[in-house]
Design a protein around this motif. Sequence first.
Motif, short mmCIF file in Angstrom:
data_model
loop_
_atom_site.label_atom_id
_atom_site.label_comp_id
_atom_site.label_asym_id
_atom_site.label_seq_id
_atom_site.Cartn_x
_atom_site.Cartn_y
_atom_site.Cartn_z
N GLU A 353 0.83 -1.20 0.00
CA GLU A 353 0.00 0.00 0.00
C GLU A 353 0.87 1.25 0.00
O GLU A 353 0.59 2.23 -0.71
N LEU A 354 1.94 1.24 0.80
CA LEU A 354 2.87 2.38 0.78
C LEU A 354 3.50 2.55 -0.59
O LEU A 354 3.69 3.69 -1.06
N ALA A 355 3.83 1.45 -1.24
CA ALA A 355 4.47 1.52 -2.56
C ALA A 355 3.55 2.20 -3.58
O ALA A 355 4.03 2.90 -4.48
N GLU A 356 2.26 1.98 -3.45
CA GLU A 356 1.32 2.60 -4.38
C GLU A 356 1.29 4.12 -4.23
O GLU A 356 1.03 4.84 -5.20
N ARG A 357 1.59 4.61 -3.02
CA ARG A 357 1.51 6.04 -2.75
C ARG A 357 2.82 6.78 -2.96
O ARG A 357 2.83 8.00 -3.13
N HIS A 358 3.93 6.05 -2.91
CA HIS A 358 5.23 6.73 -2.91
C HIS A 358 6.03 6.38 -4.17
O HIS A 358 6.44 5.22 -4.36
N PRO A 359 6.30 7.36 -5.01
CA PRO A 359 7.07 7.09 -6.24
C PRO A 359 8.50 6.64 -5.99
O PRO A 359 9.14 6.11 -6.90
N LEU A 375 14.42 1.46 -3.15
CA LEU A 375 14.14 2.87 -3.37
C LEU A 375 14.80 3.35 -4.65
O LEU A 375 15.98 3.06 -4.91
N VAL A 376 14.03 4.08 -5.46
CA VAL A 376 14.49 4.47 -6.79
C VAL A 376 14.25 5.95 -7.02
O VAL A 376 13.39 6.58 -6.40
N LYS A 377 15.02 6.50 -7.95
CA LYS A 377 14.82 7.88 -8.37
C LYS A 377 13.72 7.96 -9.42
O LYS A 377 12.99 8.94 -9.51
N ASN A 378 13.61 6.88 -10.19
CA ASN A 378 12.63 6.86 -11.28
C ASN A 378 12.09 5.43 -11.40
O ASN A 378 12.86 4.50 -11.68
N ARG A 379 10.80 5.28 -11.23
CA ARG A 379 10.21 3.93 -11.28
C ARG A 379 10.32 3.30 -12.66
O ARG A 379 10.48 2.09 -12.79
N GLU A 380 10.18 4.12 -13.69
CA GLU A 380 10.18 3.58 -15.05
C GLU A 380 11.55 3.05 -15.44
O GLU A 380 11.68 1.95 -15.99
N ARG A 382 14.00 2.54 -13.25
CA ARG A 382 14.53 1.82 -12.09
C ARG A 382 15.89 2.35 -11.65
O ARG A 382 16.67 1.64 -11.00
N GLU A 383 16.17 3.60 -12.00
CA GLU A 383 17.42 4.20 -11.55
C GLU A 383 17.43 4.26 -10.03
O GLU A 383 16.48 4.74 -9.41
N PRO A 384 18.48 3.76 -9.38
CA PRO A 384 18.52 3.76 -7.92
C PRO A 384 18.44 5.17 -7.34
O PRO A 384 18.86 6.14 -7.99
N LEU A 385 17.92 5.29 -6.13
CA LEU A 385 17.80 6.59 -5.50
C LEU A 385 19.16 7.23 -5.29
O LEU A 385 19.30 8.45 -5.40
N VAL A 386 20.18 6.41 -4.99
CA VAL A 386 21.56 6.89 -4.91
C VAL A 386 22.45 5.92 -5.67
O VAL A 386 22.10 4.75 -5.84
N PRO A 387 23.62 6.34 -6.12
CA PRO A 387 24.51 5.43 -6.85
C PRO A 387 24.99 4.28 -5.96
O PRO A 387 24.96 4.36 -4.73
N TYR A 388 25.47 3.23 -6.60
CA TYR A 388 26.01 2.09 -5.87
C TYR A 388 27.17 2.51 -4.97
O TYR A 388 28.07 3.23 -5.39
N ASN A 389 27.10 2.10 -3.72
CA ASN A 389 28.14 2.40 -2.73
C ASN A 389 28.33 3.91 -2.55
O ASN A 389 29.44 4.39 -2.32
N ALA A 390 27.23 4.65 -2.61
CA ALA A 390 27.29 6.11 -2.48
C ALA A 390 27.74 6.52 -1.08
O ALA A 390 27.46 5.83 -0.10
N LEU A 443 9.04 7.96 3.96
CA LEU A 443 9.09 7.79 2.50
C LEU A 443 8.70 9.08 1.77
O LEU A 443 9.18 9.33 0.66
N ALA A 444 7.86 9.89 2.40
CA ALA A 444 7.51 11.17 1.79
C ALA A 444 8.74 12.05 1.60
O ALA A 444 8.83 12.81 0.62
N VAL A 445 9.70 11.95 2.50
CA VAL A 445 10.95 12.69 2.37
C VAL A 445 11.76 12.14 1.18
O VAL A 445 12.32 12.90 0.38
N ALA A 446 11.83 10.82 1.06
CA ALA A 446 12.55 10.23 -0.07
C ALA A 446 11.89 10.58 -1.40
O ALA A 446 12.58 10.73 -2.42
N ASP A 447 10.56 10.73 -1.39
CA ASP A 447 9.87 11.10 -2.63
C ASP A 447 10.38 12.41 -3.20
O ASP A 447 10.32 12.63 -4.42
N GLU A 448 10.88 13.30 -2.35
CA GLU A 448 11.34 14.60 -2.80
C GLU A 448 12.54 14.50 -3.74
O GLU A 448 12.87 15.45 -4.46
#
Length: 451
Positions: A353-359, A375-380, A382-390, A443-448
């Motif tokens: 349910e959270l996944a449906e609300r949070h991009p 967690l991703v930067k772009n769902r389409e 699938r770019e990770p929210l941060v780079p590998y080993n960031a 997750l709302a913070v990560a959505d930003e």
Amino acid sequence: MTPQPNPEIGAAVKAADRAHVFHSWSAQELIDPLAVAGAEGSYFWDYDGKRYLDLTSGLVFTNIGYQHPKVVAAIQEQAAHLTTFAPAFAVEARSEAARLIAERTPGDLDKIFFTNAGADAVEHAVRMARLHTGRPKVLSAYRSYHGGTQQAVNLTGDPRRWASDSAAAGVVHFWAPFLYRSRFYAETEEQECARALEHLETTIAFEGPSTVAAIILETIPGTAGIMMPPPGYLAGVREICDRYGIVFVLDEVMAGFGRTGEWFAADLFDVTPDLMTFAKGVNSGYVPLGGVAISGAIAETFAKRPYPGGLTYSGHPLACAAAVATINVMAEEGIVENAARLGTEVVGPGLRELAERHPCVGEVRGVGMFWALELVKNRETREPLVPYNAAGEANAPMTAFGSAAKAAGIWPFVNMNRTHVVPPCNASAAELKEGLTALDAALAVADEYTE
């Protein structure tokens, strides 16, 4: 228990820590460890009186929560009776712990070699496999974690290995299945399974089957992201091992003792390894303990030939007494069943349910009390929210997410682009729903940071 604020003691604890404690996996001057005043059940609190719902289960080990009175009493009783004794003797707590573990391990894994933790359990499992086969190499997956000692960290497939990896430990890494980020261009679980097995067998062929002692896998990879193996994969690895005379080792240090809603994750896949490592949940981490469950064939190798390995504290009475009490509590209180039920009824549906609300949520995966959000930067894309080993500024989105989670009263297990949801296996539905509400805010913070 209601936490009572005492910031002066907290400040003293923190000062002593910063002056003298050298922390693992950390740049010492860049960390700010929380001073913990106490813990009970699914919660812990600081010296300011702030409580946190522990979604890390310590480090995925407090499977029955903190301070369970029956386990605390068992440790106290054992300390009054026999605090410690050398491992060469038969001791009641040690014998009973081994019996209870062997009753629950799959197949004929009926001999138990006790260690102090999961890493040295892995070390000894690899040693046993090499001695049993007379072969040098061990195959291990990328996206894995097997411990911080020399052999175990070389087996590990994440960046923590790099500083210690001299490429001389007899370890060969391969890609295990992970459909969300497939290395095999697969579009279905069936394709991912078949192509991953073909890749593994090709790796063995090019390394030389007669040189491979063992394949070690986490039954369900933990720190790397709780990637559920597709149906048929572990059975396929078992068949490959049988065909080439390779020892199959399953690492259940994280996944074992109720975490997945079964006593061992291997039971979910109806597979029996030749060796199985465990630690953490065996006694909820109350006293350090790990071990290797050994098959009949490998045990027979050392029936009349000494096994060249041991530990001063192997099967320590206090640790084994805690294991006996923990296993009995889990059976009496239905904790394994609780993990399975609430994973299916509360955690899984709540996270989806959270996944449906949070991009920012690309995928939800898990079982029992063992879940992860990718967690991703772009769902389409699938770019990770941060780079590998960031690290540093590149890791700012995950840092912000972690800070928001703590501010909301939950303590997350954050690793690279993932947050794990691994509460104690005896957590209540109300506690889990509280955690999901707090996670929603974080997750709302990560959505930003999404596109």
